[in-house]
Structures are given as structure tokens and as C-alpha cells.
Design a protein around this motif. Sequence first.
Motif, PDB file in Angstrom:
ATOM      1  N   PHE A   1      24.906  41.491  32.349  1.00 39.78           N
ATOM      2  CA  PHE A   1      25.692  41.688  33.571  1.00 39.78           C
ATOM      3  C   PHE A   1      26.912  40.772  33.597  1.00 39.78           C
ATOM      4  CE2 PHE A   1      21.534  43.228  35.457  1.00 39.78           C
ATOM      5  CZ  PHE A   1      21.921  44.559  35.424  1.00 39.78           C
ATOM      6  N   ILE A   2      26.796  39.578  33.022  1.00 43.26           N
ATOM      7  CA  ILE A   2      27.963  38.698  32.900  1.00 43.26           C
ATOM      8  C   ILE A   2      29.026  39.359  32.029  1.00 43.26           C
ATOM      9  CG2 ILE A   2      28.789  36.507  31.952  1.00 43.26           C
ATOM     10  CD1 ILE A   2      26.151  35.250  32.820  1.00 43.26           C
ATOM     11  N   ILE A   3      28.596  39.983  30.933  1.00 47.83           N
ATOM     12  CA  ILE A   3      29.539  40.678  30.051  1.00 47.83           C
ATOM     13  C   ILE A   3      30.219  41.830  30.795  1.00 47.83           C
ATOM     14  CG2 ILE A   3      29.724  42.105  27.967  1.00 47.83           C
ATOM     15  CD1 ILE A   3      27.452  40.433  26.770  1.00 47.83           C
ATOM     16  N   ILE A   4      29.440  42.559  31.595  1.00 48.65           N
ATOM     17  CA  ILE A   4      30.006  43.676  32.361  1.00 48.65           C
ATOM     18  C   ILE A   4      31.087  43.183  33.319  1.00 48.65           C
ATOM     19  CG2 ILE A   4      29.475  45.397  34.139  1.00 48.65           C
ATOM     20  CD1 ILE A   4      26.775  45.818  32.828  1.00 48.65           C
ATOM     21  N   SER A   5      30.932  41.963  33.829  1.00 50.75           N
ATOM     22  CA  SER A   5      31.883  41.450  34.822  1.00 50.75           C
ATOM     23  C   SER A   5      33.228  41.070  34.212  1.00 50.75           C
ATOM     24  CB  SER A   5      31.289  40.218  35.521  1.00 50.75           C
ATOM     25  OG  SER A   5      31.258  39.093  34.657  1.00 50.75           O
ATOM     26  N   TYR A   6      33.321  40.923  32.890  1.00 49.44           N
ATOM     27  CA  TYR A   6      34.556  40.428  32.289  1.00 49.44           C
ATOM     28  C   TYR A   6      35.778  41.309  32.549  1.00 49.44           C
ATOM     29  CZ  TYR A   6      31.828  36.902  29.772  1.00 49.44           C
ATOM     30  OH  TYR A   6      31.028  35.840  29.451  1.00 49.44           O
ATOM     31  N   PRO A   7      35.674  42.644  32.481  1.00 46.36           N
ATOM     32  CA  PRO A   7      36.881  43.452  32.760  1.00 46.36           C
ATOM     33  C   PRO A   7      37.139  43.722  34.237  1.00 46.36           C
ATOM     34  CG  PRO A   7      35.183  44.766  31.617  1.00 46.36           C
ATOM     35  CD  PRO A   7      34.576  43.467  31.972  1.00 46.36           C
ATOM     36  N   ILE A   8      36.242  43.252  35.118  1.00 43.97           N
ATOM     37  CA  ILE A   8      36.359  43.609  36.534  1.00 43.97           C
ATOM     38  C   ILE A   8      37.584  42.983  37.181  1.00 43.97           C
ATOM     39  CG2 ILE A   8      35.264  43.292  38.794  1.00 43.97           C
ATOM     40  CD1 ILE A   8      32.602  43.848  37.532  1.00 43.97           C
ATOM     41  N   ASN A   9      37.968  41.777  36.742  1.00 44.67           N
ATOM     42  CA  ASN A   9      39.106  41.104  37.374  1.00 44.67           C
ATOM     43  C   ASN A   9      40.379  41.935  37.301  1.00 44.67           C
ATOM     44  OD1 ASN A   9      37.561  38.954  38.121  1.00 44.67           O
ATOM     45  ND2 ASN A   9      38.326  37.548  36.582  1.00 44.67           N
ATOM     46  N   PHE A  10      40.550  42.674  36.204  1.00 44.97           N
ATOM     47  CA  PHE A  10      41.739  43.521  36.079  1.00 44.97           C
ATOM     48  C   PHE A  10      41.762  44.560  37.204  1.00 44.97           C
ATOM     49  CE2 PHE A  10      43.742  47.437  34.502  1.00 44.97           C
ATOM     50  CZ  PHE A  10      45.012  46.967  34.233  1.00 44.97           C
ATOM     51  N   ALA A  11      40.603  45.159  37.485  1.00 44.66           N
ATOM     52  CA  ALA A  11      40.529  46.141  38.574  1.00 44.66           C
ATOM     53  C   ALA A  11      40.794  45.481  39.915  1.00 44.66           C
ATOM     54  CB  ALA A  11      39.159  46.819  38.561  1.00 44.66           C
ATOM     55  N   ILE A  12      40.310  44.251  40.101  1.00 45.46           N
ATOM     56  CA  ILE A  12      40.548  43.535  41.360  1.00 45.46           C
ATOM     57  C   ILE A  12      42.033  43.262  41.540  1.00 45.46           C
ATOM     58  CG2 ILE A  12      40.131  41.383  42.607  1.00 45.46           C
ATOM     59  CD1 ILE A  12      37.375  41.273  41.275  1.00 45.46           C
ATOM     60  N   TYR A  13      42.707  42.792  40.481  1.00 46.45           N
ATOM     61  CA  TYR A  13      44.144  42.500  40.582  1.00 46.45           C
ATOM     62  C   TYR A  13      44.932  43.772  40.895  1.00 46.45           C
ATOM     63  CZ  TYR A  13      42.716  38.243  38.095  1.00 46.45           C
ATOM     64  OH  TYR A  13      42.101  37.089  37.715  1.00 46.45           O
ATOM     65  N   CYS A  14      44.589  44.857  40.207  1.00 45.09           N
ATOM     66  CA  CYS A  14      45.311  46.117  40.444  1.00 45.09           C
ATOM     67  C   CYS A  14      45.061  46.636  41.859  1.00 45.09           C
ATOM     68  CB  CYS A  14      44.877  47.164  39.415  1.00 45.09           C
ATOM     69  SG  CYS A  14      45.566  46.913  37.766  1.00 45.09           S
ATOM     70  N   GLY A  15      43.847  46.486  42.332  1.00 45.93           N
ATOM     71  CA  GLY A  15      43.519  47.036  43.637  1.00 45.93           C
ATOM     72  C   GLY A  15      43.999  46.195  44.808  1.00 45.93           C
TER      73      GLY A  15
END
Length: 420
Positions: free
Chosen positions: A360-374
Amino acid sequence: MVEEMEEIWPTLGGPYFQCVNCTGGGVYDVSILNTTATSITMPNSSIWHNATEEEESDYLNVTKEFPIDYAVPMYGYAVPFLLLITIVANTLIVVVLSKRHMRTPTNAVLMAMALSDMFTLLFPSPWLFYMFTFGNHYKPLSPVSACFAWDIMHEVIPSLFHTASIWLTLALAVQRYIYVCHAPVARTWCTMPRVLKCIGLIICLAILHQSTRFLDRVYIPVTITWRGQPQVPVCKVDMAPWVQWLTPTVYFTTYFAFRVIFVHMVPCILLVGLNLLLFRALRRAQRKRDKLFKENRKSECKRLRDSNCTTMMLIVVVTVFLITEIPLAVLTVLHVISSSIKEILDYSVANVLVLFTNFFIIISYPINFAIYCGMSRQFRETFKELFIRGAVQVTRRNGGGSSKYSLVNGPRTCTNETVL
């Protein structure tokens, strides 16, 4: 002779669960096996000897270290796609934040976090592909150089970058707290030179924290009979002479105690507290913005809105981090208690839990990009300017400006720096 240990020490060196000398079944034993320092062959040795019956059950084999039924689908099939997404997403973050008009102290920390997360997954990936994607996990690992590379690349280096990422997240939260709650202090403490020095210090401390893990094991080349094949070369893992002199009990207690306190517990507690303080400050700022809006003070209202958006975005980033990090912190604390005070963990279960937590930590790595875009208009505008030329041209024809000249955050001052 070195006195045998009775303690069980499974290594929870995030983000991967690795042992030193594995006895199988999910319970990891790093006892010294009654060897003398003179019998240890250092990693660059090419001398092989026939294994004793004890050594034949104690060679480096990945199947002994992971719950394979879960590790193969997660690390073998899902991680390759997650690696591709992580590399693309975090590379885009670095490219966007490295643009000249985006270079702010907060963005510098965000960029360092993106690189740390990417390297945490990038370094172990070749071995994860070899072991789990290509199905070589059941084979004994050799020669000694491969055994050394396996431990360093899939355990030590990822743990180093993950530690840096944790401390960078804490630095980000502290920095934002200073901007929001103690704006005058930001003129002195949140300048770009100081932030870059802080990032460099965090990386150096992470390297120092993991430095002993590069040298605490030695790999003895032995030959065994494996699946009916005689004289199969394998690696027997042992504690380095200096660890035996210090005693593994002292070494591992010190290492894990430091990790529990300064890498897991203290950062997570501080991040929870800072998040609550930021959220409270955000609510106060929102009430102030409503008052400014009623008074028709539009420019001040806009700057406060942008600052609030940035604060909310960073609260979300820290919250996502805590959701994935707290379970690993709890498991690490329970492991230390179980190993040194009273046995309370079933390590066959804990091993599976750590595997899922790390995934789940690995899954979280690309999430920040979606947060910045959103949540950041300036990030989206800069991204479009760099990669979607047609969208930028349409925006300009409709009266919008390039993000290079129309910063949504207002003037970039030391006390009103609002990230994205």
C-alpha cells in the motif's frame, strides 16, 4: 566462540520485509550459529567449501523470506505497472516543479519527496522482476556478489530513501505551519538556501542511519545438494565480525530503537499534530476570507484563497502519507516489544501484514501527482504549458494567460509563499 542468541529479529526495514538468516516459516532467526570471526569469508572471497548439515538449511533463498502466495502476485505482477506509473508521475512532478517560475522553498521539498519515493521503488525493482515476475524466487541465490546486491538493493537502499521521504514530509509540514501560523518567522527560516540545506541534511542523516546496514552482514560461499544436484553454490549469511564483537542484541536493539523512535513514532505523532494545527488555522483563514469577501476586498480575498488551497493540498498529502505509514509504524513497535520484552506477535501473520502494508505504501507513491493536478491550478497550468500545447493556445485565445506570467498565488514574498 560466539554465544548463541535466542531473540527473533525479523527486519522491518521499510519498504521491504527482509531477514538476515532465515529459518523458514515466517520466523526469522539471526543467531550466530557458533562461528568464529576467522571462519567468516568476506564478500569478495571466491573460496567455496562444502556446507555442513546446519548450513544447508541456512542459505539465502527468497522463498524462505516472503509469503510467496502473496508476494508473487503483488511484487511480481502488480509492481511492474506501479513502477511505470510511479516513474512517469514523479518524473512529471520533478519536471513541472523545476521550471523557473515554480522554484519555491515548498516546491523544493515536494521535488525531493518525489525523487525519494521514486528511488525507493526503482532500486529494488530489477530484483523484484527477477525473483517474482520471472519466477526465480525458489532458486538459491549465488554468487556472493549477487547475495550482497540483493540485500543492499531490495532492503538497505529502499529503506534509506523511504526514511528520507518520511523526514521530508515532516519538513514540509513544519514549513507550511511556519508560513501559516508564524508568517514573520518565515522571512528568516523558510528561504530557499535554508530549505536546500535542510534537504541536504535530511539525506545525509538518512544515509548515516542506514550506513551500518551496508556492513553488518557477510556472505559465506558454500555448496549444497539442492534438488538432487550436488555441489550447488549458495550463500550463507552471517553477522559481520564487528557485529559479533558488539553482540547482535546490542546492535539490533540500538538500530530498531532509533528507527521506531525517530523514523516512525516521532514523525507520525508530529505530523498528526501539525495537520490538526494546520486544519484549525485553515478554518480561521476561511472565516477571515468570508469577511474580506463581504467587505469587497477582492485582491486580499484571492491571495488568502490561494494560500488556503495550498494549505489544504498539503494537508491531503500528509494525510495520505499517514494512512499508509502508521500501520508500518505500529507493526515495527510491536515487533520491537515482541523481540525484546514479551513475545506478542505471530510472525507468520506479521510477515503477511508487513507485505500488504509495504504494498500500500508503494501504491501511494504516484498519488501525489493526482493531488497536485486536482488541487493546484498553477501546477495544472504549468503541466499544460509543458505537455499540452493545444490546451494552452485555447486558454490564451479565451483570455487566459500563461502560468509563467499569471501566477495564481499572487506576489511571491517570503511570508506569502503558497507553493503551487
